[in-house]
Design a protein around this motif. Structure first.
Motif, PDB file in Angstrom:
ATOM      1  N   GLY A 103      15.662  -0.198 -90.042  1.00 40.68           N
ATOM      2  CA  GLY A 103      14.290   0.171 -90.349  1.00 40.68           C
ATOM      3  C   GLY A 103      13.289  -0.684 -89.593  1.00 40.68           C
ATOM      4  N   TYR A 104      12.085  -0.162 -89.435  1.00 38.74           N
ATOM      5  CA  TYR A 104      11.061  -0.890 -88.689  1.00 38.74           C
ATOM      6  C   TYR A 104       9.672  -0.526 -89.217  1.00 38.74           C
ATOM      7  CZ  TYR A 104      10.926   3.615 -86.222  1.00 38.74           C
ATOM      8  OH  TYR A 104      10.855   4.955 -85.919  1.00 38.74           O
ATOM      9  N   VAL A 105       8.708  -1.348 -88.865  1.00 30.12           N
ATOM     10  CA  VAL A 105       7.316  -1.116 -89.250  1.00 30.12           C
ATOM     11  C   VAL A 105       6.721  -0.073 -88.321  1.00 30.12           C
ATOM     12  CG1 VAL A 105       5.034  -2.165 -89.511  1.00 30.12           C
ATOM     13  CG2 VAL A 105       7.085  -3.484 -90.089  1.00 30.12           C
ATOM     14  N   THR A 106       6.079   0.925 -88.898  1.00 22.83           N
ATOM     15  CA  THR A 106       5.445   1.972 -88.088  1.00 22.83           C
ATOM     16  C   THR A 106       3.951   1.725 -87.909  1.00 22.83           C
ATOM     17  OG1 THR A 106       5.107   3.355 -90.062  1.00 22.83           O
ATOM     18  CG2 THR A 106       7.146   3.673 -88.817  1.00 22.83           C
ATOM     19  N   VAL A 107       3.293   1.293 -88.997  1.00 24.51           N
ATOM     20  CA  VAL A 107       1.851   1.043 -88.955  1.00 24.51           C
ATOM     21  C   VAL A 107       1.541  -0.210 -89.764  1.00 24.51           C
ATOM     22  CG1 VAL A 107      -0.457   1.901 -89.562  1.00 24.51           C
ATOM     23  CG2 VAL A 107       1.285   3.505 -88.750  1.00 24.51           C
ATOM     24  N   LEU A 119      -2.587  -0.955 -86.367  1.00 25.93           N
ATOM     25  CA  LEU A 119      -1.666  -1.316 -85.299  1.00 25.93           C
ATOM     26  C   LEU A 119      -0.453  -0.406 -85.435  1.00 25.93           C
ATOM     27  CD1 LEU A 119      -1.866  -5.223 -85.502  1.00 25.93           C
ATOM     28  CD2 LEU A 119      -3.171  -3.673 -84.031  1.00 25.93           C
ATOM     29  N   VAL A 120      -0.180   0.365 -84.388  1.00 24.38           N
ATOM     30  CA  VAL A 120       0.840   1.414 -84.449  1.00 24.38           C
ATOM     31  C   VAL A 120       1.991   1.100 -83.505  1.00 24.38           C
ATOM     32  CG1 VAL A 120       1.290   3.889 -84.136  1.00 24.38           C
ATOM     33  CG2 VAL A 120      -0.947   3.112 -84.985  1.00 24.38           C
ATOM     34  N   LYS A 121       3.213   1.256 -84.017  1.00 26.53           N
ATOM     35  CA  LYS A 121       4.392   0.993 -83.199  1.00 26.53           C
ATOM     36  C   LYS A 121       4.380   1.893 -81.965  1.00 26.53           C
ATOM     37  CE  LYS A 121       9.442   0.638 -83.329  1.00 26.53           C
ATOM     38  NZ  LYS A 121       9.427  -0.765 -82.857  1.00 26.53           N
ATOM     39  N   GLY A 122       4.667   1.287 -80.816  1.00 24.50           N
ATOM     40  CA  GLY A 122       4.691   2.036 -79.575  1.00 24.50           C
ATOM     41  C   GLY A 122       3.348   2.154 -78.901  1.00 24.50           C
ATOM     42  N   GLU A 123       2.285   1.715 -79.595  1.00 25.86           N
ATOM     43  CA  GLU A 123       0.946   1.770 -79.017  1.00 25.86           C
ATOM     44  C   GLU A 123       0.349   0.372 -78.895  1.00 25.86           C
ATOM     45  OE1 GLU A 123      -1.643   4.516 -80.957  1.00 25.86           O
ATOM     46  OE2 GLU A 123      -0.342   6.257 -80.606  1.00 25.86           O
ATOM     47  N   THR A 126       2.380  -5.266 -81.665  1.00 28.48           N
ATOM     48  CA  THR A 126       3.302  -6.278 -81.151  1.00 28.48           C
ATOM     49  C   THR A 126       3.106  -7.541 -81.983  1.00 28.48           C
ATOM     50  OG1 THR A 126       1.716  -7.232 -79.568  1.00 28.48           O
ATOM     51  CG2 THR A 126       3.070  -5.355 -78.802  1.00 28.48           C
ATOM     52  N   GLU A 127       4.001  -8.465 -81.835  1.00 28.11           N
ATOM     53  CA  GLU A 127       3.854  -9.731 -82.551  1.00 28.11           C
ATOM     54  C   GLU A 127       2.554 -10.416 -82.155  1.00 28.11           C
ATOM     55  OE1 GLU A 127       7.281 -12.435 -83.819  1.00 28.11           O
ATOM     56  OE2 GLU A 127       6.522 -13.401 -81.992  1.00 28.11           O
ATOM     57  N   GLU A 128       2.212 -10.330 -80.879  1.00 31.84           N
ATOM     58  CA  GLU A 128       1.003 -10.988 -80.384  1.00 31.84           C
ATOM     59  C   GLU A 128      -0.263 -10.348 -80.951  1.00 31.84           C
ATOM     60  OE1 GLU A 128      -1.140 -12.225 -76.147  1.00 31.84           O
ATOM     61  OE2 GLU A 128       0.606 -10.914 -76.164  1.00 31.84           O
ATOM     62  N   THR A 129      -0.346  -9.011 -80.917  1.00 33.63           N
ATOM     63  CA  THR A 129      -1.556  -8.352 -81.418  1.00 33.63           C
ATOM     64  C   THR A 129      -1.700  -8.525 -82.925  1.00 33.63           C
ATOM     65  OG1 THR A 129      -0.380  -6.229 -81.634  1.00 33.63           O
ATOM     66  CG2 THR A 129      -1.571  -6.635 -79.581  1.00 33.63           C
ATOM     67  N   LEU A 130      -0.572  -8.533 -83.632  1.00 35.14           N
ATOM     68  CA  LEU A 130      -0.628  -8.729 -85.074  1.00 35.14           C
ATOM     69  C   LEU A 130      -1.072 -10.145 -85.407  1.00 35.14           C
ATOM     70  CD1 LEU A 130      -0.195  -7.800 -87.948  1.00 35.14           C
ATOM     71  CD2 LEU A 130       2.255  -8.266 -87.689  1.00 35.14           C
ATOM     72  N   GLN A 131      -0.538 -11.129 -84.682  1.00 34.37           N
ATOM     73  CA  GLN A 131      -0.930 -12.513 -84.918  1.00 34.37           C
ATOM     74  C   GLN A 131      -2.413 -12.710 -84.636  1.00 34.37           C
ATOM     75  OE1 GLN A 131       1.482 -15.305 -85.898  1.00 34.37           O
ATOM     76  NE2 GLN A 131      -0.600 -15.626 -86.663  1.00 34.37           N
ATOM     77  N   GLU A 132      -2.900 -12.108 -83.572  1.00 32.58           N
ATOM     78  CA  GLU A 132      -4.320 -12.214 -83.238  1.00 32.58           C
ATOM     79  C   GLU A 132      -5.189 -11.617 -84.348  1.00 32.58           C
ATOM     80  OE1 GLU A 132      -4.747 -10.266 -79.502  1.00 32.58           O
ATOM     81  OE2 GLU A 132      -3.954 -11.955 -78.326  1.00 32.58           O
ATOM     82  N   PRO A 158       9.784 -12.481 -86.035  1.00 33.87           N
ATOM     83  CA  PRO A 158      10.226 -13.772 -86.590  1.00 33.87           C
ATOM     84  C   PRO A 158       9.258 -14.931 -86.377  1.00 33.87           C
ATOM     85  CG  PRO A 158      12.002 -12.688 -85.396  1.00 33.87           C
ATOM     86  CD  PRO A 158      10.766 -11.919 -85.091  1.00 33.87           C
ATOM     87  N   ASN A 159       8.447 -14.871 -85.331  1.00 35.10           N
ATOM     88  CA  ASN A 159       7.540 -15.979 -85.044  1.00 35.10           C
ATOM     89  C   ASN A 159       6.158 -15.794 -85.654  1.00 35.10           C
ATOM     90  OD1 ASN A 159       9.455 -17.409 -83.411  1.00 35.10           O
ATOM     91  ND2 ASN A 159       9.070 -15.944 -81.764  1.00 35.10           N
TER      92      ASN A 159
END
Length: 268
Positions: A103-107, A119-123, A126-132, A158-159
């Motif tokens: 399973g994975y996060v979609t939105v 924030l949408v998977k495939g668009e 990412t870890e970077e955009t989510l952290q920002e 994980p980071n």
């Protein structure tokens, strides 16, 4: 509420905090101005004064990390009013499976006073955009996020650093208030309406909409994002309701309305 909070102090629990309120020591300023408080020895009172001044400075500069370190997680709700302008409501949608089963996060939806961001998977997820996105805020609001959203995100990214900011989990706040049920039930209870096209949708529908999007339906993605947006916006509304209810539950409103300040004197 945070400036009425004394359970930050080592050795002060909820009962002693209420004793302070009952005797008119309602704020940190009141505490500073009292020569003696309860049965607290002079040296400890001096240490308490020093710590509360640090807390006061941290509040002035909106140092959320100070409070995340020094305030028990179940009491992070006390920061809601002071950090409302820096707060973010977070809610995730997933593919329907656990991470262990692929399973994975979609939105990931994030709602604040500045509006909603998806924030949408495939668009753009990412870890970077989510952290920002998280780093732009200083107070987190979720529903069951302690158990579901945050651990799920941590397994996929994980980071990701998110535990360092105060977290108001409305699921556990509801339990503390004796209110059971999921987010949709709470919306009904507190008369929070959704748009007609979103009424009746649930987590299963969110999975179905994602699958339809993968099969080429852009409209399904737009509806999924609208569904997530409603979730996050309503977290904000329920957070305000629960904050007011928790203030009433701990009793500070009663003391503020009926109590008298006792500055520069002994309180026993």
């Amino acid at each position: 509420m945070i400036k009425n909070t004394f359970i930050l102090l080592d050795g002060i629990g909820e009962k002693r905090e209420r004793r302070l309120w009952r005797q008119g020591v309602l704020t940190w300023e009141d505490f500073f101005n009292c020569v003696e408080v309860l049965d607290i020895e002079w040296e400890k009172k001096k240490n308490y004064d020093e710590f509360l001044r640090r807390a006061y400075d941290a509040l002035l500069c909106k140092d959320c990390y100070f409070f995340a370190r020094n305030l028990k997680k179940r009491e992070h709700w006390r920061l809601f009013e002071e950090f409302i302008s820096e707060a973010v409501c977070l809610d995730i949608e997933t593919s329907g499976l656990t991470p262990e089963k692929g399973g994975y996060v979609t939105v990931v939806g994030l709602y604040s006073v500045n509006g909603y961001k998806a924030l949408v998977k495939g668009e753009n997820l990412t870890e970077e955009t989510l952290q920002e996105a998280i780093n732009e805020h200083k107070f987190l609001i979720t529903f069951y996020g302690t158990i579901f959203d945050i651990p799920f995100l941590k397994k996929e990214f994980p980071n990701l650093k998110i535990e360092h900011i105060p977290h108001f989990d409305l699921f556990f706040a509801g339990k503390r208030l004796g209110i059971q049920g999921g987010l949709k039930k709470l919306e009904t209870m507190f008369l929070i309406e959704r748009e007609d096209e979103l009424k009746g949708l649930n987590g299963y529908d969110a999975v179905r909409l994602w699958k339809a999007y993968l099969n080429g339906s852009i409209d399904s993605l737009e509806r999924l994002i609208s569904y997530n947006k409603a979730d996050t916006e309503n977290l904000f509304h329920i957070g305000k309701i629960f904050y007011d209810m928790l203030r009433t539950q701990v009793g500070i409103e009663e003391f503020i309305n009926n109590g008298k300040y006792r500055s520069s004197q002994k309180v026993s």
